[in-house]
Design a protein around this motif. Structure first.
Motif, PDB file in Angstrom:
ATOM      1  N   UNK A 191      80.107  33.411  56.145  1.00  0.00           N
ATOM      2  CA  UNK A 191      79.590  34.688  56.636  1.00  0.00           C
ATOM      3  C   UNK A 191      78.557  35.261  55.658  1.00  0.00           C
ATOM      4  N   UNK A 192      77.697  36.113  56.160  1.00  0.00           N
ATOM      5  CA  UNK A 192      76.710  36.781  55.314  1.00  0.00           C
ATOM      6  C   UNK A 192      77.442  37.745  54.393  1.00  0.00           C
ATOM      7  N   UNK A 193      77.176  37.644  53.090  1.00  0.00           N
ATOM      8  CA  UNK A 193      77.813  38.504  52.091  1.00  0.00           C
ATOM      9  C   UNK A 193      77.009  39.777  51.839  1.00  0.00           C
TER      10      UNK A 193
ATOM     11  N   UNK B  67      66.489  39.661  53.893  1.00  0.00           N
ATOM     12  CA  UNK B  67      67.009  38.312  53.727  1.00  0.00           C
ATOM     13  C   UNK B  67      68.537  38.346  53.724  1.00  0.00           C
ATOM     14  N   UNK B  68      69.191  37.869  54.797  1.00  0.00           N
ATOM     15  CA  UNK B  68      70.657  37.766  54.779  1.00  0.00           C
ATOM     16  C   UNK B  68      71.079  36.618  53.862  1.00  0.00           C
ATOM     17  N   UNK B  69      72.085  36.863  53.025  1.00  0.00           N
ATOM     18  CA  UNK B  69      72.517  35.880  52.034  1.00  0.00           C
ATOM     19  C   UNK B  69      73.997  35.562  52.205  1.00  0.00           C
ATOM     20  N   UNK B  70      74.317  34.281  52.345  1.00  0.00           N
ATOM     21  CA  UNK B  70      75.713  33.861  52.431  1.00  0.00           C
ATOM     22  C   UNK B  70      76.286  33.533  51.057  1.00  0.00           C
TER      23      UNK B  70
ATOM     24  N   UNK C 241      75.636  45.606  51.890  1.00  0.00           N
ATOM     25  CA  UNK C 241      76.798  44.743  52.122  1.00  0.00           C
ATOM     26  C   UNK C 241      76.910  44.433  53.604  1.00  0.00           C
ATOM     27  N   UNK C 242      77.281  43.195  53.910  1.00  0.00           N
ATOM     28  CA  UNK C 242      77.425  42.775  55.307  1.00  0.00           C
ATOM     29  C   UNK C 242      78.645  43.479  55.905  1.00  0.00           C
TER      30      UNK C 242
END
Length: 169
Positions: free
Chosen positions: A34-36, A101-104, A167-168
């Motif tokens: 999941x995206x963090x 930018x979504x980051x996992x 935060x996701x």
């Protein structure tokens, strides 16, 4: 790898992130996660090219046409590249553009920033670059110094950017 060693100012050893040190589970970079966090980068403006380059370095008859390329290097799910619009005929370009930018796996992500001078009639010119570990970025407005192709800092060239982490949900 130069970007990863910016975490300790280039002095050598950088401790592996905890996600890689877990003895109970082998880290799989291709696993779906999941995206963090979401990294938001607001690129305000750039300055310093007039000081570090000659007046005809980019174009003979007009000021340069700058564009910023920003990307994430990391696990495959985090990799992406985005661009600002081109600001034409300006030594001090003003973008005011936000890129997200979504980051996992933010612990392994590197933020790559590159400025190019767009030549609509031929090849583009290099205007500067930097690579920063996302784990070392601090929220807020920052003057990010750019480097030449060899990794040496320019004296004056900088981008004014705002970093913000969400935060996701």
């Amino acid at each position: 790898m130069e970007g990863m060693f910016r975490a300790n100012c280039g002095y050598g050893y950088v401790k592996k992130p905890d996600i890689l040190l877990n003895e109970d589970e082998v880290f799989d970079p291709k696993a779906l996660r999941p995206v963090q966090k979401v990294l938001q980068v607001l690129v305000y403006m750039g300055d310093g090219w007039r000081s570090d380059f000659g007046p005809t370095h980019f174009d003979f008859y007009s000021p340069p046409d700058f564009r910023v390329q920003i990307g994430i290097h990391g696990v495959p799910a985090d990799k992406s590249m985005k661009y600002t619009r081109t600001i034409e005929d300006d030594w001090v370009p003003l973008w005011n553009e936000e890129l997200s930018f979504p980051l996992t796996v933010p612990e392994l992500a590197l933020l790559y920033i590159k400025v190019i001078e767009r030549d609509f009639s031929g090849s583009h010119d290099f205007g500067g670059q930097t690579c920063l570990p996302v784990s070392q970025l601090r929220q807020g407005i920052r003057a990010v110094r750019l480097r030449n192709r060899k990794g040496e800092l320019y004296k004056s060239v900088r981008l004014l950017v705002h970093f913000h982490f969400v935060d996701a949900a």
